[in-house]
Design an enzyme around this catalytic site. Structure first.
Site, PDB file in Angstrom:
ATOM      1  N   ASP A  30      -6.045  -7.647 -21.729  1.00  0.00           N
ATOM      2  CA  ASP A  30      -7.064  -7.810 -19.763  1.00  0.00           C
ATOM      3  C   ASP A  30      -7.781  -9.139 -20.142  1.00  0.00           C
ATOM      4  OD1 ASP A  30      -9.178  -8.398 -21.848  1.00  0.00           O
ATOM      5  OD2 ASP A  30      -9.921  -6.729 -22.322  1.00  0.00           O
ATOM      6  N   GLY A  77       2.966  -7.735  -9.320  1.00  0.00           N
ATOM      7  CA  GLY A  77       2.257  -6.906  -8.535  1.00  0.00           C
ATOM      8  C   GLY A  77       0.937  -7.784  -7.458  1.00  0.00           C
ATOM      9  N   THR A  78       0.477  -8.493  -8.338  1.00  0.00           N
ATOM     10  CA  THR A  78      -1.000  -9.460  -7.496  1.00  0.00           C
ATOM     11  C   THR A  78      -0.687  -9.931  -5.851  1.00  0.00           C
ATOM     12  OG1 THR A  78      -1.595  -9.942 -10.080  1.00  0.00           O
ATOM     13  CG2 THR A  78      -2.231 -10.398  -8.485  1.00  0.00           C
ATOM     14  N   THR A  79      -1.392  -9.898  -5.542  1.00  0.00           N
ATOM     15  CA  THR A  79      -1.290 -10.730  -3.770  1.00  0.00           C
ATOM     16  C   THR A  79      -1.898 -11.379  -3.859  1.00  0.00           C
ATOM     17  OG1 THR A  79      -2.487  -8.893  -2.950  1.00  0.00           O
ATOM     18  CG2 THR A  79       0.317  -8.728  -2.943  1.00  0.00           C
ATOM     19  N   ASN A 104       3.960  -4.691  -1.901  1.00  0.00           N
ATOM     20  CA  ASN A 104       3.135  -3.328  -2.233  1.00  0.00           C
ATOM     21  C   ASN A 104       4.938  -2.030  -2.945  1.00  0.00           C
ATOM     22  OD1 ASN A 104       2.600  -0.486  -1.981  1.00  0.00           O
ATOM     23  ND2 ASN A 104       0.960  -1.121  -0.610  1.00  0.00           N
ATOM     24  N   HIS A 136      -9.347  -0.523   2.638  1.00  0.00           N
ATOM     25  CA  HIS A 136      -8.805  -0.590   0.997  1.00  0.00           C
ATOM     26  C   HIS A 136     -10.081  -0.449   0.425  1.00  0.00           C
ATOM     27  CE1 HIS A 136      -5.127  -2.452   1.836  1.00  0.00           C
ATOM     28  NE2 HIS A 136      -4.494  -1.658   0.669  1.00  0.00           N
ATOM     29  N   HIS A 137      -9.999  -0.166  -0.872  1.00  0.00           N
ATOM     30  CA  HIS A 137     -11.678  -0.030  -1.438  1.00  0.00           C
ATOM     31  C   HIS A 137     -12.538  -1.833  -1.796  1.00  0.00           C
ATOM     32  CE1 HIS A 137      -9.744  -2.249  -5.017  1.00  0.00           C
ATOM     33  NE2 HIS A 137      -8.283  -1.131  -4.048  1.00  0.00           N
ATOM     34  N   LYS A 140     -11.115  -4.257  -3.240  1.00  0.00           N
ATOM     35  CA  LYS A 140      -9.853  -5.921  -3.198  1.00  0.00           C
ATOM     36  C   LYS A 140     -10.830  -6.891  -2.920  1.00  0.00           C
ATOM     37  CE  LYS A 140      -5.213  -5.340  -1.272  1.00  0.00           C
ATOM     38  NZ  LYS A 140      -5.088  -5.909  -1.841  1.00  0.00           N
ATOM     39  N   GLY A 146      -2.527  -7.996   1.146  1.00  0.00           N
ATOM     40  CA  GLY A 146      -0.974  -8.437   1.256  1.00  0.00           C
ATOM     41  C   GLY A 146       0.704  -7.545   2.286  1.00  0.00           C
TER      42      GLY A 146
END
Length: 230
Positions: A30, A77-79, A104, A136-137, A140, A146
């Site tokens: 983390d 996967g991070t944008t 994505n 989105h949530h 985000k 992205g």
């Protein structure tokens, strides 16, 4: 396979769960354990076959620099970091590392991109204008998403260079992701929508991407170009 997952947000946790379901050995770090990529020393990174990053736009660059410098294999996967894509690609090339990135990792979203390309090409000469909306949530960090930016690029590539394709972004509750391409003329409107029911499709695609990347020669890959191979 030994997989290191960076990030324990909702998607990162699901990536770790699915990787374990696939029979892989999984270790998760983390943000507190890996502040400024301090945990990603060469001996530590060498203990894993692939690193998967679902962190934040602020953390991902340091993570990539640390992993790619060791010649490691990394799925991102991070944008929100693509202004640094050329730098990260150059680092991967110099160090013989592997980088697979994508806005994505959902196979359904990739099919949506293909359909968007065909839809735009078919309608562009019939007086249609094109726009995109995404939801989105609320947690985000990047806006527009992205995925929405990639969808805009796909649509714009089929249109004259000076054609505007607007994006409207919404942040609501815990929405996993809704993307809609709208084509409107004076007489009708067409909508192409992908709605995520959960984050599992993103996580599943990322794990499959890691499995694929582990078997490839060092290079830089865009998930859009290889999604049908994973």
């Amino acid at each position: 396979m030994r997989i290191l997952v960076l990030g324990v947000g909702k998607t990162g946790k699901l990536v770790a769960e699915i990787a374990a379901e696939h029979g892989h050995s999984v270790h998760v770090l983390d943000a507190k354990e890996n502040k400024d990529a301090a945990a990603l020393t060469p001996p530590f990174v060498a203990g894993f076959d692939v690193v998967i990053d679902f962190t934040t736009p602020e953390a991902v660059i340091s993570n990539m620099r640390a992993v790619l410098a060791t010649g490691g294999k990394m799925v991102v996967g991070t944008t929100g970091w693509y202004e640094k894509l050329a730098d990260m690609s150059s680092l991967a090339d110099r160090r013989g590392a592997s980088l697979l990135y994508g806005t994505n990792y959902s196979i359904g979203v990739q099919i949506t991109m293909e359909l968007a390309k065909r839809m735009t090409d078919a309608l562009k000469n019939f007086g249609y204008t094109f726009s995109i909306s995404e939801t989105h949530h609320t947690s985000k960090l990047d806006s527009p998403s992205g995925t929405a930016l990639t969808l805009r690029d796909v649509v714009a590539a089929e249109l004259p260079a000076d054609t505007a394709v607007t994006i409207t972004a919404h942040r609501i509750g815990d929405a996993a992701g809704i993307h809609t391409l709208e084509a409107e003329s004076s007489s009708d409107k067409l909508l192409l929508t992908h709605e995520s029911k959960s984050r599992r499709s993103f996580a599943e695609g990322a794990v499959r991407a890691a499995e694929w990347l582990a078997e490839q020669k060092p290079a830089v890959y865009n998930f859009r170009d290889v999604y049908d191979k994973v």
